[in-house]
Each structure stands twice: as structure tokens, then as C-alpha cells.
Design a protein around this motif. Structure first.
Motif, short mmCIF file in Angstrom:
data_model
loop_
_atom_site.label_atom_id
_atom_site.label_comp_id
_atom_site.label_asym_id
_atom_site.label_seq_id
_atom_site.Cartn_x
_atom_site.Cartn_y
_atom_site.Cartn_z
N ALA A 248 -38.53 13.11 5.79
CA ALA A 248 -39.85 12.47 5.77
C ALA A 248 -40.22 12.02 7.18
N ASN A 249 -41.51 11.73 7.37
CA ASN A 249 -41.98 11.37 8.71
C ASN A 249 -41.24 10.17 9.28
N HIS A 250 -41.08 9.12 8.46
CA HIS A 250 -40.42 7.92 8.99
C HIS A 250 -38.95 8.18 9.29
N GLU A 251 -38.32 9.10 8.53
CA GLU A 251 -36.93 9.45 8.81
C GLU A 251 -36.83 10.25 10.12
N ILE A 252 -37.79 11.14 10.33
CA ILE A 252 -37.79 11.90 11.59
C ILE A 252 -37.97 10.95 12.76
N ALA A 253 -38.90 10.00 12.63
CA ALA A 253 -39.14 9.03 13.70
C ALA A 253 -37.87 8.25 14.02
N GLN A 254 -37.15 7.85 12.99
CA GLN A 254 -35.90 7.10 13.20
C GLN A 254 -34.84 7.98 13.84
N ASP A 255 -34.74 9.23 13.39
CA ASP A 255 -33.72 10.13 13.93
C ASP A 255 -33.95 10.41 15.42
N LEU A 256 -35.22 10.55 15.81
CA LEU A 256 -35.55 10.95 17.18
C LEU A 256 -35.88 9.78 18.08
N HIS A 257 -35.88 8.56 17.52
CA HIS A 257 -36.21 7.35 18.29
C HIS A 257 -37.60 7.45 18.90
#
Length: 935
Positions: free
Chosen positions: A888-897
Motif C-alpha cells: 500500500a502507499n503508506h507501506e511504500i512510504a515507510q519502506d523508502l523513508h
């Protein structure tokens, strides 16, 4: 009437705040800074802002800076988020702490056993707490008296403001400017925030305010009040109140009489007000002043021993106009609190603060909060005070609040400690902690610690820290001198210390363009050593990589050493204060190493895991350099912005200049000459760069001179840089292409022989180095200055050596030069080369090169079509790959900082480039072809 008068002439400001809250409620954030001197009405406006925000449907989180608690790390952040976490039901709290926000309890001491995060980790965790909170509805953060916000909370506010636009979040911060650059000035410089300066009252506004105090105000009284106060609402009100109480000439508006009252409006009038109160009420007021805004009633009671008379005494102070009405213990205005506090004698004040610290510790409050009171006590050789301050310093350092930690340590040193050993340890610790605050302060303490050292080993250990601090303060010759004196004193004993000192000397010598003369004897000692510690080996490998690249022009040796220097740190971020990662990363980029982007991605993620803002900034700067070398200019531009924001700490003295120089190169590659010039000016303004960085700046400026038609300035600047570089044997054209820049300048001045000699020399060195980009660039320079039948052959070789490598921008540049050179004799081949150059330039974001290629095609009669779908940038590819895997978008944001908005932007670009409308189609395209993969 008084209620209306409190917001006199603030209609425009209220409208702007209302607009910010409405915008946040609609899903787009905003940040507003409210600036004005004391008494201008900021706090009143903030109270109104809270009401307006709540009425607009925003959840309001509020806080206030405090002069007394300025060293309480994250004190303002705690005021903002603790009520949210502590009042939330368990299920809601679990949702709020999803993802990176799970670290927030460790910050707030809810989970004291958890790991203490670094500064970036804290800001990132708090940001995600707000992401989670705003996911449930819009939020307003309202902070008053921001000029007294603690350093750690200020750092978070600066981190948050540029990201506010991506969230349904309104940030409103009020503070007063200062004569010296301080906390508020740092916030006010934030470009993401709108600055609202509160104006004083007009004569008409002053009249309304005076009439709200004394209905029978004469025109003379109103006029005199306005002249004497400059329209400051608080001063107008206090002067009008004093005139009404005094009566006589003052009440009639006699200016001399009013001037006599003016100084007594607050500070001098307060003793008279207190004199009319009971002794118990005076003690209560003093206790409230010592404890600060909104002190807990039971702590106030304990400090005054008021017992059951708390409500009675508070009522007496409310009636006297000192405290606000309501259940909280809060002064009517901070200036009133200051006036009460100023009236307390120094001995009594010290005793009250000491007692307050005792009460807070006994109450289980954070040790740093108690320590803020100990800062205001008189030295008394109290060992409990020293222990408490030391504990608070450790806590502050662990919570990424070095400024607070230093303040606690400095006060502990003044106490003084019970013995000389403790004093020495505190001074050494202060010098270490101060490296995150101010290099000169660090150097001063470390000098004292070295002088107090009990033996040569301890002195050498401190001297290593001192030399490192002096080097990072850009005082290289001084660092080298003190380290070499220490080496002489060691006389070959304590070999690990000897080796460590030599690595710092080598780093300082490299920065000072003195590597071959001063550094070579130390390098020889280290290379001949039969055994080196792991840390010394890491430093030596980085220095060897740089030597092999810069002086020996030996690419294989340089790359092998750089990779060894980075491999031991693969599980963590490099030492942010060391020169070693700079040398290793730079070597790999200039060598066109295939894995350099992967290495820098690992460094970026490791820096976030360790929570180091500076290490992340360093990784971002050199990742931008690598992206530039690959032709990914949009991503490089984004990384340089991050690097410039993240390298604003005192620790980042060297990195700031690198970030600015790399940004200038990126902008120059994009054809944005004005932006390149601004980046150079920014880099210079960050402090005196070391000589090696000065020459980097000089070469970028020389290239800018060439682009803007100043060949003589370009040649002169490049040749001066070359003289300084070759003076220490620094030859590598991949790192310093001064010869080709000077050659192009001389060629434009019709000095053909000089131009050719310079270009040929660079070509010989580029062939020796063997990196495709540097070789292609040198071939282009020789082709340009030669201008004979060999031109096409040289340019064809330039295309050939760089084709098949990740260096797409250099390939586009070489193809353009080749196509332009053969367009008359071989128009068909020229069309092919120029067409490919145009496509690559468009993909790279090199607008000026794309324009030149398009014009060249038009000149030979070729119709230029609209751009085809470009390949994905590395940033887009990372997002697309994770999205295709179902994240999900928020998971991608967290993964990539990165922020959720960045993920949305990248996905929109991916869909457009691939011609798809959803993730399913995107995943299918990516699985079936390699169309989207970045080179």
C-alpha cells in the motif's frame, strides 16, 4: 467591550488563519508563522486560532514554549502529543502507533526500556504519528512562544513544515524575533511557511483599547498612550490601567506623568501589586513564576506548602490580574510572569528551583525537567545536583538533544563536582557532546580535557577527539600540528592510538590539499603496520581509495579500497563526522562503479534505521552525485534538496558544502544556470569550505562561466584550480576536469595550441583512469578544440566508450556532439545520433541539451515528434516495484523513508509513462517487459 478589544484590528490575520484551517480540513496542509514583539497580541491570537480551528472541524493540539524549560528536550513535542496518546483508548492508540510511529513511546519515556532513537528517527516517528492521526481527521498544531521552544522540538517543527502540505494538517506557530539569530529566526527562514507579522495598533485601535479600560478617556490620554507605547496592545492596556489608578494629570493625558508611569506599567508596578496581597499569595505567585506556565497544582502546593488553600490563593491572584481565570495555574501574560520572577531575590530563587527539582524527581517526572530547574540554581558543591544533571545530560544526548545535554553538563561543571576525576570526565564529555552544537565550544572543552588528562593514553584519546573536531571545523593546519605533537609525545608506543591519530592527520591533509607532502609519511607508516584495528583499517581503506584515485590515477586499486571501506559498515550508517564515507562514495561515483547506487541506497536506509540526520544527508548528497552521473536529474535534484535540508547541523560542516556543489552540478546539467549560481552561493554561505571543496566550487563556477559566454573567466578560474591541484599531485580528470574546462575556454578565445595541449593531457589521464564518463568527456574536449578530420572519429569513440554504461547523460551529450559534427557529410547518421540524443536528454531531464538536439534536427530538416514514454527514474522504479508487489502507499512510504505524497507523485508518473491506469496493469507491464526499468 474588553473581549472585542483583545482582538482589535486582527481581522485580516484571523481570516488568513481561517483559510489555513479550511484548507487543512479540505486535505491540504499549511504552515503559518505569526511574528511580533512581546505584548503585540500573539498569545491572544493563538487562543482565537484554537477556537477557529476547532470550529472548522480540526482536532487541536497546542503547546507553549517556556524560557525555564528551554533545555527540556522535546518538551513542546510532549505537550502536543502526550495528551493524544495518554487519552486514546487502547485500540486507537495501537492504530496511532502503527509503522514508524511505534518509536514515539520511547521518545516520551512511556517505554523507558526501548532503544533511544537518533534525531532523524525521532522526527520520522513523530511525522508518522501525525500521518496516522490525520488519517482520522484534520489536525491543527498551535504553538505559542516558539522563541523559547527547545532545540529538539524546533528541529521537528522544521522537519514537519515542508511536509505539512501533504497532510490535512495546519501548523500555526507564534514567536518573537530577536536581535541575535536564535530559535525563532531558524523557523522564520523555513520557506514552506507563510510569515505573518503583527502590526501595532493604529491610533483608532489604541483609542478603542484605552476606552475599554477607562470609558472617560480623553483624546489627550489616547494620543499620549499611542505615542508612548507605539501601539503595543499590552503596553497600551497597562499604561491606561496605571493612568486610571493614578488619576490626576496622568488620567488627563499629561505626557510627563504618563511617561513616569510607563516604566512601571509592568516590571516596576508589580512590587506594588504584590504588596497589596497576603504573604501566602505572594509566595504562591513566586512559586508559579519559578515553575513556569501551567504548573501542576500539586507541585505548586508542595513548593509553597499552601496545603488546602490552593484555590483561595489562586483566586486572590486572579483578582489582582496576575493569573488567568480557570482551573489551570497560568499567568495572564508571560510578561507578568517575567515581572514576578524578576522580583524574586537570587538566593530565594535558587532555593525555590532546587526544591522544585526535588519535587519533580519525587513525583516521577523526567529527570531532564528537574534538571532545567537546577540550571537556575546557585553553585553549592551539591553532589546530588551533579548526579542529576549528569543523568539529564545522558538522557538528552540519547534523545538527540545535544544542546540540552551540553547545558546540563556545563552547569554540572560549575557546581563543582566532588573530585577532580569527575570534573575531568565532565569536561571531556562536554567537549564530545558539543560537537553536535558548536565546533568552537567542543574544541575549547577538549583542550581543557587534554590539559587535565592524568596520563599520556588519556591525553592521546582526548587529542584524537580534539584533532577531529578541529579538522571538521575546517582548521586543517591547526589540527595537523596538534596531532603531530601528540604523535611525538607517544614516541611509537600505544600503536592503535598512534594509528588513529595518523588517519585524522591524513583526512585533514586531504582536505587541505596537502596530502602528498604532509600525508604521505603517515600513509607509509600505516601501510607498513603489521596489524591494524578494524576502525583504523576502515579509515585507511577510504584514504587509500582516494590516494589511488586522485594521485595514482589507479582505478582498480581505488575501487577495491573504497568497497573495503564501505563493506564493514554495510549493516549501519557510516560515521557521520568522519571524512571516510565522503572519500569512498566519491571514488566509486568517479570510477563509474556499477554498484555505487546500491551502496548509497544501503547507506540511506541504514542512516534512517540509526536515526542520523547527518548520515542521511551525506548519503543523499552522494546519491545525487551518482544519479547525476547516470543522468537521472529529477531524482538527483530531489536528493540534493534533501541533502541541503539534512546537513544543517553543526556536525555537517564538510557535508553542507558538498551538498551545495552537487546541487549546482545538477542544475547546470539541467540547463538551469541561475539555479546553479544560487546553489554555489548557498554552498559558500554555509561557512568557509576547505581548499579541496573550494576547488570543486571553482570548477563548477568555471563551467557556469563557459555556459554564460565568459571564456576568459572560465579558463582563468579552471587553470588556477589546476595549479593548486597539481601542486599536490592531484591529477585525476574524473574528479577535477579542470583541463577540459580551461581548454574549451582557451579555444573560445582562439588560443588553439594552449587549448589542444590541455585537452590532450586530460585525454591521456582519462585513458589511464579508464572510467567511461571521464574518457568520453575528454574525447569530446579534444574533438572540439582540434576541429579537423579527426573530430568525427574522436566523437564516435566518445559515443562508443560510454554506450552500454549507466552514464546516459554523457551518452546523450556525446551523441549530440557527434551528430552535429557529421550532419553535413552524413545527414542520415546524424539524424539517428541526434534523435537518440534528444530522446535521452528528455529522459534525463537535461532541458538545455534537449533544446540543442531538437534545433540541430530541425536544421537538417528533420521533423521532431512529441516525446515518447520515458524510462522510469530510480525513484519511480523503487515505488513501482513495491506497488506491483502489493504494498500500500503508506507501506511504500515507510519502506523508502519518503512521504506518502512522494509515493503518489511517483505512481502518477509511472502510470503516465507506462500508459496504464491502475496497479494491476502496471504490474503486468513491468512483468512482461523491461520498459520501465531505469538504467
Amino acid at each position: 467591550m474588553a473581549a472585542d478589544a483583545s482582538l482589535l484590528e486582527r481581522e485580516a490575520e484571523l481570516a488568513l488563519l481561517g483559510q489555513a484551517f479550511t484548507t487543512a480540513a479540505a486535505g491540504r496542509g499549511a504552515a503559518v508563522l505569526v511574528e511580533g514583539p512581546a505584548g503585540i497580541g500573539k498569545s491572544t491570537l493563538m487562543e482565537a486560532a484554537r477556537r477557529v480551528a476547532a470550529a472548522t472541524g480540526l482536532r487541536v493540539l497546542s503547546a507553549r514554549g517556556s524560557q525555564l524549560e528551554q533545555e527540556f528536550g522535546y518538551g513542546v513535542v510532549r505537550q502536543l502529543v502526550e495528551p493524544v496518546l495518554f487519552t486514546a483508548p487502547t485500540a486507537d492508540r495501537v492504530r496511532l502507533l502503527r509503522g514508524p510511529a511505534h518509536r514515539v513511546p520511547a521518545l516520551l519515556d512511556v517505554d523507558p526500556t526501548g532503544p533511544a532513537p537518533g534525531d532523524l528517527a525521532v522526527s520520522y516517528a513523530l511525522y508518522w504519528l501525525l500521518v496516522n492521526l490525520t488519517g482520522r481527521g484534520p489536525v491543527a498544531l498551535v504553538v505559542d512562544d516558539a522563541h523559547w521552544v527547545d532545540d529538539a522540538s524546533l528541529r521537528f517543527l522544521r522537519y514537519l513544515m515542508p511536509r505539512a502540505a501533504e497532510l490535512p494538517l495546519a501548523i500555526v506557530v507564534a514567536g518573537r524575533p530577536s536581535a541575535d539569530a536564535g530559535q525563532w529566526d531558524e523557523l522564520a527562514a523555513e520557506p514552506a511557511a507563510a510569515l505573518m507579522r503583527l502590526a501595532p495598533l493604529s491610533p483608532a485601535g489604541t483609542a478603542r483599547l484605552v476606552e475599554s479600560v477607562t470609558a472617560a478617556a480623553s483624546a489627550e490620554l489616547v494620543s499620549a498612550c499611542h505615542r508612548l507605547t507605539g501601539g503595543n496592545p499590552l503596553l497600551v492596556r497597562e499604561l491606561a490601567t496605571a493612568a486610571r489608578a493614578a488619576g490626576g494629570a496622568a488620567a488627563d493625558g499629561d505626557e510627563p506623568a504618563l511617561r513616569a508611569l510607563g516604566g512601571a506599567a509592568l516590571a516596576q508596578r508589580m512590587p506594588a501589586v504584590l504588596a497589596n496581597l497576603t504573604p501566602a499569595a505572594v509566595r504562591f505567585a513566586e512559586a508559579c513564576a519559578v515553575l513556569g506556565e501551567e504548573a501542576a497544582p500539586h507541585i505548586v502546593s508542595g513548593l509553597t506548602e499552601a496545603g488546602g488553600r490552593l484555590d483561595e490563593l489562586r483566586g486572590e491572584l486572579v483578582a489582582a490580574g496576575i493569573l488567568r481565570t480557570g482551573t489551570r495555574v497560568a499567568f495572564r501574560h508571560v510578561l507578568i510572569r517575567d515581572a514576578v520572577y524578576a522580583g524574586i531575590g537570587p538566593v530565594t530563587r535558587s532555593r525555590l528551583h532546587r526544591r522544585a527539582a526535588d519535587l519533580l524527581v519525587a513525583d516521577g517526572q523526567p529527570v531532564a525537567l528537574a534538571a532545567t530547574h537546577l540550571l537556575a540554581t546557585l553553585p553549592a558543591a551539591d553532589s546530588w545536583v551533579v548526579r542529576t544533571l549528569l543523568d539529564a545530560a545522558g538522557d538528552a544526548a540519547n534523545r538527540a538533544s545535544p544542546r540540552s545535554a551540553l547545558a546540563f553538563l556545563e552547569r554540572a561543571i560549575q557546581e563543582p563536582p566532588p573530585d577532580q576525576r569527575t570534573t575531568t570526565n565532565l569536561i571531556r564529555l562536554a567537549g564530545t557532546v558539543a560537537q553536535g552544537v558548536n565546533w568552537q565550544t567542543s574544541i575549547s572543552y577538549l583542550r581543557r580535557a587534554a590539559a587535565l588528562a592524568e596520563d599520556i593514553v588519556e591525553r592521546a584519546q582526548v587529542t584524537e577527539l580534539l584533532g577531529r573536531a578541529t579538522f571538521l571545523a575546517c582548521r586543517n593546519a591547526e589540527a595537523i600540528a596538534l596531532l603531530e605533537r601528540m604523535l611525538s609525545d607517544l614516541n611509537g608506543e600505544h600503536t592503535d592510538l598512534d594509528h588513529r591519530l595518523r588517519t585524522v592527520i591524513l583526512a585533514a591533509a586531504a582536505a587541505d590539499l596537502d596530502l602528498r607532502h604532509t600525508g604521505s609519511p603517515h600513509l607509509a607508516v600505516l601501510r607498513a603496520a603489521p596489524r591494524l584495528s578494524a576502525d583504523v583499517r576502515y579509515r585507511l581503506d577510504a584514504l587509500t581509495a582516494f590516494w589511488a584515485a586522485a594521485i595514482d590515477v589507479d582505478r582498480a586499486t581505488a575501487v577495491a579500497a573504497a568497497l573495503r571501506a564501505l563493506r564493514p559498515r554495510a549493516g549501519g550508517a557510516p560515521d557521520p563526522g568522519a571524512a571516510s564515507p565522503v572519500l569512498a562514495y566519491g571514488t566509486l561515483v568517479d570510477a563509474d562503479h556499477d554498484d555505487v547506487l546500491s551502496e548509497l541506497d544501503r547507506a540511506w536506509f541504514a542512516a534512517h534505521e540509526e536515526g542520523s540526520t547527518h548520515a542521511a544527508g551525506l548519503a543523499a548528497a552522494f546519491r545525487a552525485y551518482a544519479l547525476l552521473s547516470h543522468g537521472h536529474l529529477a531524482d538527483a535534484d530531489e536528493d540534493t534538496r534533501t541533502a541541503m535540508a539534512f546537513t544543517s547541523t553543526p556536525l555537517a560542516t564538510l557535508s553542507r558544502a558538498y551538498a551545495g556543489v552537487i546541487r549546482a552540478e545538477v542544475q547546470l546539467a539541467r540547463g538551469q544556470r541561475d539555479a546553479a549560481a544560487r546553489a554555489i552561493r548557498w554552498a559558500i554561505a554555509q561557512g568557509q569550505p576547505v581548499p579541496a571543496q573550494q576547488l570543486k566550487m571553482a570548477l563548477v563556477q568555471a563551467r557556469l562561466d563557459l555556459a554564460e559566454g565568459r571564456p576568459e573567466a572560465a579558463a582563468r578560474r579552471a587553470e588556477e584550480a589546476g595549479r593548486r591541484l597539481t601542486g599536490d599531485g592531484w591529477l585525476n580528470p574524473a574528479i577535477w576536469p579542470w583541463r577540459s574546462v580551461a581548454a574549451l575556454g582557451r579555444h573560445a578565445l582562439d588560443q588553439r595550441d594552449a587549448a589542444r595541449a590541455l585537452a590532450v593531457e586530460e585525454l591521456d589521464l582519462a585513458r589511464r583512469w579508464g572510467a567511461p564518463r571521464a574518457l568520453s568527456r575528454a574525447l569530446r574536449a579534444v574533438a572540439t578544440v582540434t576541429g579537423d578530420r579527426s573530430t568525427a572519429d574522436l566523437l564516435e569513440e566518445a559515443v562508443r566508450v560510454v554506450r552500454g554504461t549507466p552514464a546516459r547523460l554523457e551518452l546523450a551529450t556525446a551523441l549530440h556532439a557527434f551528430g552535429a559534427a557529421i550532419r553535413l557529410r552524413h545527414p542520415k547518421a546524424a539524424r539517428t545520433a541526434l534523435g537518440e540524443a534528444l530522446q535521452l536528454a528528455r529522459e534525463c531531464g537535461a532541458d538545455e541539451l534537449a533544446r540543442q538536439a531538437r534545433e540541430a534536427l530541425t536544421d537538417i530538416g528533420e521533423q521532431v515528434l512529441a516525446p515518447a514514454h520515458a524510462r522510469l527514474t530510480p525513484g519511480e522504479w523503487r515505488v513501482a516495484r513495491l506497488a506491483a508487489a502489493g504494498r500500500a502507499n503508506h507501506e511504500i512510504a515507510q519502506d523508502l523513508h519518503v512521504t506518502p505524497k512522494t509515493v503518489e507523485t511517483h505512481l502518477s508518473s509511472v502510470y503516465r509513462k507506462l500508459g496504464v491506469r491502475n496497479r494491476t496493469a502496471m504490474a503486468r507491464v513491468l512483468a512482461e517487459t523491461s520498459v520501465g526499468q531505469a538504467g
